[in-house]
Design a protein around this motif. Structure first.
Motif, PDB file in Angstrom:
ATOM      1  N   PHE A 231      -6.180 -16.444  -0.298  1.00 17.17           N
ATOM      2  CA  PHE A 231      -6.501 -15.996  -1.642  1.00 17.17           C
ATOM      3  C   PHE A 231      -7.852 -16.525  -2.109  1.00 17.17           C
ATOM      4  O   PHE A 231      -8.483 -15.941  -2.974  1.00 17.17           O
ATOM      5  N   VAL A 232      -8.286 -17.638  -1.537  1.00 24.19           N
ATOM      6  CA  VAL A 232      -9.547 -18.228  -1.991  1.00 24.19           C
ATOM      7  C   VAL A 232     -10.731 -17.739  -1.165  1.00 24.19           C
ATOM      8  O   VAL A 232     -11.862 -18.086  -1.449  1.00 24.19           O
ATOM      9  N   ARG A 233     -10.479 -16.936  -0.158  1.00 32.05           N
ATOM     10  CA  ARG A 233     -11.553 -16.498   0.721  1.00 32.05           C
ATOM     11  C   ARG A 233     -12.217 -15.236   0.185  1.00 32.05           C
ATOM     12  O   ARG A 233     -11.550 -14.322  -0.300  1.00 32.05           O
ATOM     13  N   ASP A 234     -13.544 -15.181   0.284  1.00 35.98           N
ATOM     14  CA  ASP A 234     -14.256 -13.962  -0.078  1.00 35.98           C
ATOM     15  C   ASP A 234     -14.052 -12.923   1.021  1.00 35.98           C
ATOM     16  O   ASP A 234     -14.073 -13.242   2.207  1.00 35.98           O
ATOM     17  N   HIS A 235     -13.878 -11.676   0.616  1.00 34.59           N
ATOM     18  CA  HIS A 235     -13.673 -10.606   1.583  1.00 34.59           C
ATOM     19  C   HIS A 235     -15.003  -9.907   1.843  1.00 34.59           C
ATOM     20  O   HIS A 235     -15.694  -9.515   0.909  1.00 34.59           O
ATOM     21  N   PRO A 236     -15.371  -9.718   3.119  1.00 35.31           N
ATOM     22  CA  PRO A 236     -16.636  -9.053   3.418  1.00 35.31           C
ATOM     23  C   PRO A 236     -16.615  -7.561   3.147  1.00 35.31           C
ATOM     24  O   PRO A 236     -17.658  -6.921   3.117  1.00 35.31           O
ATOM     25  N   LEU A 237     -15.418  -7.000   2.945  1.00 37.27           N
ATOM     26  CA  LEU A 237     -15.275  -5.563   2.731  1.00 37.27           C
ATOM     27  C   LEU A 237     -14.292  -5.296   1.598  1.00 37.27           C
ATOM     28  O   LEU A 237     -13.414  -6.134   1.316  1.00 37.27           O
ATOM     29  N   LEU A 238     -14.409  -4.118   0.999  1.00 38.11           N
ATOM     30  CA  LEU A 238     -13.475  -3.656  -0.017  1.00 38.11           C
ATOM     31  C   LEU A 238     -13.005  -2.258   0.368  1.00 38.11           C
ATOM     32  O   LEU A 238     -13.779  -1.461   0.914  1.00 38.11           O
ATOM     33  N   VAL A 239     -11.761  -1.946   0.069  1.00 36.81           N
ATOM     34  CA  VAL A 239     -11.255  -0.579   0.142  1.00 36.81           C
ATOM     35  C   VAL A 239     -10.898  -0.170  -1.279  1.00 36.81           C
ATOM     36  O   VAL A 239     -10.026  -0.777  -1.907  1.00 36.81           O
ATOM     37  N   ARG A 240     -11.600   0.823  -1.779  1.00 37.92           N
ATOM     38  CA  ARG A 240     -11.392   1.294  -3.155  1.00 37.92           C
ATOM     39  C   ARG A 240     -10.686   2.645  -3.120  1.00 37.92           C
ATOM     40  O   ARG A 240     -11.156   3.596  -2.484  1.00 37.92           O
ATOM     41  N   THR A 241      -9.544   2.721  -3.783  1.00 40.15           N
ATOM     42  CA  THR A 241      -8.799   3.972  -3.869  1.00 40.15           C
ATOM     43  C   THR A 241      -8.822   4.479  -5.302  1.00 40.15           C
ATOM     44  O   THR A 241      -8.577   3.717  -6.245  1.00 40.15           O
ATOM     45  N   ARG A 242      -9.124   5.773  -5.443  1.00 38.76           N
ATOM     46  CA  ARG A 242      -9.100   6.462  -6.739  1.00 38.76           C
ATOM     47  C   ARG A 242      -7.991   7.503  -6.665  1.00 38.76           C
ATOM     48  O   ARG A 242      -8.142   8.526  -5.996  1.00 38.76           O
ATOM     49  N   VAL A 243      -6.888   7.216  -7.349  1.00 37.33           N
ATOM     50  CA  VAL A 243      -5.692   8.046  -7.252  1.00 37.33           C
ATOM     51  C   VAL A 243      -5.498   8.786  -8.570  1.00 37.33           C
ATOM     52  O   VAL A 243      -5.523   8.172  -9.648  1.00 37.33           O
ATOM     53  N   PRO A 244      -5.313  10.112  -8.538  1.00 34.56           N
ATOM     54  CA  PRO A 244      -5.223  10.880  -9.780  1.00 34.56           C
ATOM     55  C   PRO A 244      -3.903  10.678 -10.506  1.00 34.56           C
ATOM     56  O   PRO A 244      -2.861  10.451  -9.891  1.00 34.56           O
ATOM     57  N   LEU A 245      -3.972  10.771 -11.819  1.00 33.39           N
ATOM     58  CA  LEU A 245      -2.760  10.793 -12.619  1.00 33.39           C
ATOM     59  C   LEU A 245      -2.166  12.198 -12.636  1.00 33.39           C
ATOM     60  O   LEU A 245      -0.961  12.378 -12.808  1.00 33.39           O
ATOM     61  N   ALA A 246      -3.015  13.213 -12.503  1.00 31.43           N
ATOM     62  CA  ALA A 246      -2.576  14.602 -12.391  1.00 31.43           C
ATOM     63  C   ALA A 246      -3.418  15.258 -11.310  1.00 31.43           C
ATOM     64  O   ALA A 246      -4.629  15.051 -11.245  1.00 31.43           O
ATOM     65  N   GLY A 247      -2.791  16.053 -10.462  1.00 32.38           N
ATOM     66  CA  GLY A 247      -3.517  16.641  -9.348  1.00 32.38           C
ATOM     67  C   GLY A 247      -3.395  15.784  -8.106  1.00 32.38           C
ATOM     68  O   GLY A 247      -2.583  14.858  -8.050  1.00 32.38           O
ATOM     69  N   GLY A 248      -4.209  16.122  -7.093  1.00 31.61           N
ATOM     70  CA  GLY A 248      -4.046  15.446  -5.818  1.00 31.61           C
ATOM     71  C   GLY A 248      -5.319  15.006  -5.146  1.00 31.61           C
ATOM     72  O   GLY A 248      -5.328  14.782  -3.932  1.00 31.61           O
ATOM     73  N   ASP A 249      -6.418  14.864  -5.881  1.00 30.93           N
ATOM     74  CA  ASP A 249      -7.698  14.494  -5.270  1.00 30.93           C
ATOM     75  C   ASP A 249      -7.828  12.975  -5.194  1.00 30.93           C
ATOM     76  O   ASP A 249      -8.126  12.311  -6.169  1.00 30.93           O
ATOM     77  N   VAL A 250      -7.586  12.435  -3.999  1.00 32.54           N
ATOM     78  CA  VAL A 250      -7.662  10.993  -3.757  1.00 32.54           C
ATOM     79  C   VAL A 250      -8.993  10.685  -3.081  1.00 32.54           C
ATOM     80  O   VAL A 250      -9.301  11.247  -2.030  1.00 32.54           O
ATOM     81  N   VAL A 251      -9.786   9.808  -3.686  1.00 31.16           N
ATOM     82  CA  VAL A 251     -11.054   9.389  -3.097  1.00 31.16           C
ATOM     83  C   VAL A 251     -10.900   7.959  -2.595  1.00 31.16           C
ATOM     84  O   VAL A 251     -10.450   7.079  -3.337  1.00 31.16           O
ATOM     85  N   VAL A 252     -11.241   7.724  -1.332  1.00 32.74           N
ATOM     86  CA  VAL A 252     -11.138   6.401  -0.725  1.00 32.74           C
ATOM     87  C   VAL A 252     -12.518   6.008  -0.210  1.00 32.74           C
ATOM     88  O   VAL A 252     -13.188   6.813   0.452  1.00 32.74           O
ATOM     89  N   GLU A 253     -12.927   4.792  -0.513  1.00 35.18           N
ATOM     90  CA  GLU A 253     -14.213   4.293  -0.042  1.00 35.18           C
ATOM     91  C   GLU A 253     -14.031   2.949   0.649  1.00 35.18           C
ATOM     92  O   GLU A 253     -13.278   2.094   0.168  1.00 35.18           O
ATOM     93  N   LEU A 254     -14.734   2.766   1.755  1.00 34.96           N
ATOM     94  CA  LEU A 254     -14.891   1.461   2.381  1.00 34.96           C
ATOM     95  C   LEU A 254     -16.253   0.938   1.961  1.00 34.96           C
ATOM     96  O   LEU A 254     -17.279   1.583   2.203  1.00 34.96           O
ATOM     97  N   LEU A 255     -16.266  -0.230   1.298  1.00 34.98           N
ATOM     98  CA  LEU A 255     -17.479  -0.798   0.727  1.00 34.98           C
ATOM     99  C   LEU A 255     -17.751  -2.163   1.336  1.00 34.98           C
ATOM    100  O   LEU A 255     -16.821  -2.871   1.742  1.00 34.98           O
ATOM    101  N   ASP A 256     -19.024  -2.554   1.367  1.00 36.75           N
ATOM    102  CA  ASP A 256     -19.325  -3.926   1.769  1.00 36.75           C
ATOM    103  C   ASP A 256     -19.198  -4.842   0.557  1.00 36.75           C
ATOM    104  O   ASP A 256     -18.844  -4.396  -0.551  1.00 36.75           O
ATOM    105  N   ALA A 257     -19.479  -6.139   0.739  1.00 42.76           N
ATOM    106  CA  ALA A 257     -19.251  -7.115  -0.328  1.00 42.76           C
ATOM    107  C   ALA A 257     -20.116  -6.855  -1.553  1.00 42.76           C
ATOM    108  O   ALA A 257     -19.750  -7.236  -2.671  1.00 42.76           O
TER     109      ALA A 257
END
Length: 304
Positions: free
Chosen positions: A198-224
């Motif tokens: 929990f105390v370690r910095d992560h070199p990468l992020l996975v960001r998910t954008r999930v709709p409240l209505a509809g089905g367009d899910v955007v996923v990004e792999l990001l650096d730090a």
């Protein structure tokens, strides 16, 4: 179809001129077809005459011809334009198949359902390719609401970035961004030391954008520094019998972080930078804690 909104139902390249494509959107069967001039149309995949499927039919100058009795239906209005056994002086009866508005953007075919406002933003507007694309479609053996929930609770069950481990550590709480719920997770390069604490910095992020209505899910792999390495849009919709239709486009950013040697070699070899899982491990999903998805369901109740 009950919700008045735009849904992504297919990739543009899946529908060639003069061809048809059977899809299921929001639980309803739809016959897509493209005219010889290149315009896409969508009709309910049922002939109003004998209720047989229209999608196996032929594309004609007047629209889509039913394969059973040869009635032809205009793609824009659904109106019957020809019945072969009528004399030319006989009036065509006022039969019509249900027609749905169609729009194409950024390589996606959209269909508008229900009677809602058509001025809403097309889901495909969230996607702009900036590198070599990788695309696909599938039907996943999971119910549509569950697919959206799992994309928040455990996206590693639904997709994979080769050479990357998606952790179970949330970076912050889910946050509302317009009509989507956004969540960041820590991720690490595979083979780079022990699992994250929990105390370690992560070199990468996975960001998910999930709709409240509809089905367009955007996923990004990001650096730090939150620069994108990979972006994909996964379009999901309720199929029949508790399954989910999936269509996706994605790419690795040309000027992104180089990554470790294995990542760079896969890029040079032209390998896909992600995998969307069509065969889903039910046991892995059952083991997930329903945490961020509770926020999505609470938001849905507030909207309702």
């Amino acid at each position: 179809m009950t919700s008045g909104q735009w849904w992504i139902v297919a990739l543009s390249e899946q529908l060639a001129p003069g061809k048809t494509l059977a899809v299921v959107c929001d639980g309803v069967q739809v016959a897509l077809f493209r005219s010889a001039a290149g315009e896409a149309f969508a009709l309910e995949d049922r002939c109003p005459h004998r209720r047989v499927l229209l999608s196996p039919g032929q594309v004609r100058p007047g629209g889509l011809q039913c394969p059973y009795h040869g009635w032809t239906f205009d793609g824009a209005s659904g109106r019957c334009t020809d019945i072969p056994n009528l004399r030319r002086d006989e009036k065509i009866p006022p039969a019509a198949a249900r027609a749905y508005p169609v729009a194409e953007l950024n390589g996606f075919i959209h269909v508008h359902t229900g009677a809602g406002d058509m001025r809403g933003t097309l889901p495909g507007a969230a996607y702009r390719a900036a590198g070599r694309e990788f695309t696909g479609s599938a039907v996943a053996a999971i119910a549509f609401p569950d697919y959206l929930d799992v994309m928040l609770d455990g996206p590693e069950c639904l997709l994979d970035f080769p050479g990357v481990t998606i952790t179970d550590f949330f970076i912050g709480d889910p946050r509302r961004d317009g009509g989507h719920l956004v969540l960041d997770r820590g991720a690490v390069w595979k083979g780079r030391g022990p699992g994250p604490a929990f105390v370690r910095d992560h070199p990468l992020l996975v960001r998910t954008r999930v709709p409240l209505a509809g089905g367009d899910v955007v996923v990004e792999l990001l650096d730090a520094s939150e620069q994108p390495l990979v972006t994909l849009l996964v379009a999901a919709s309720a199929n029949r019998r508790g399954t989910t239709s999936l269509v996706w486009r994605g790419f690795a950013h040309a000027r992104s972080h180089p990554g470790p040697p294995g990542w760079r070699l896969r890029r040079l070899a032209g390998a896909a930078p992600f995998t969307v899982r069509a065969d889903i491990d039910g046991r892995a999903i059952a083991a997930l804690e329903a945490a961020p998805s509770r926020e999505r369901r609470d938001q849905l109740e507030d909207v309702a």
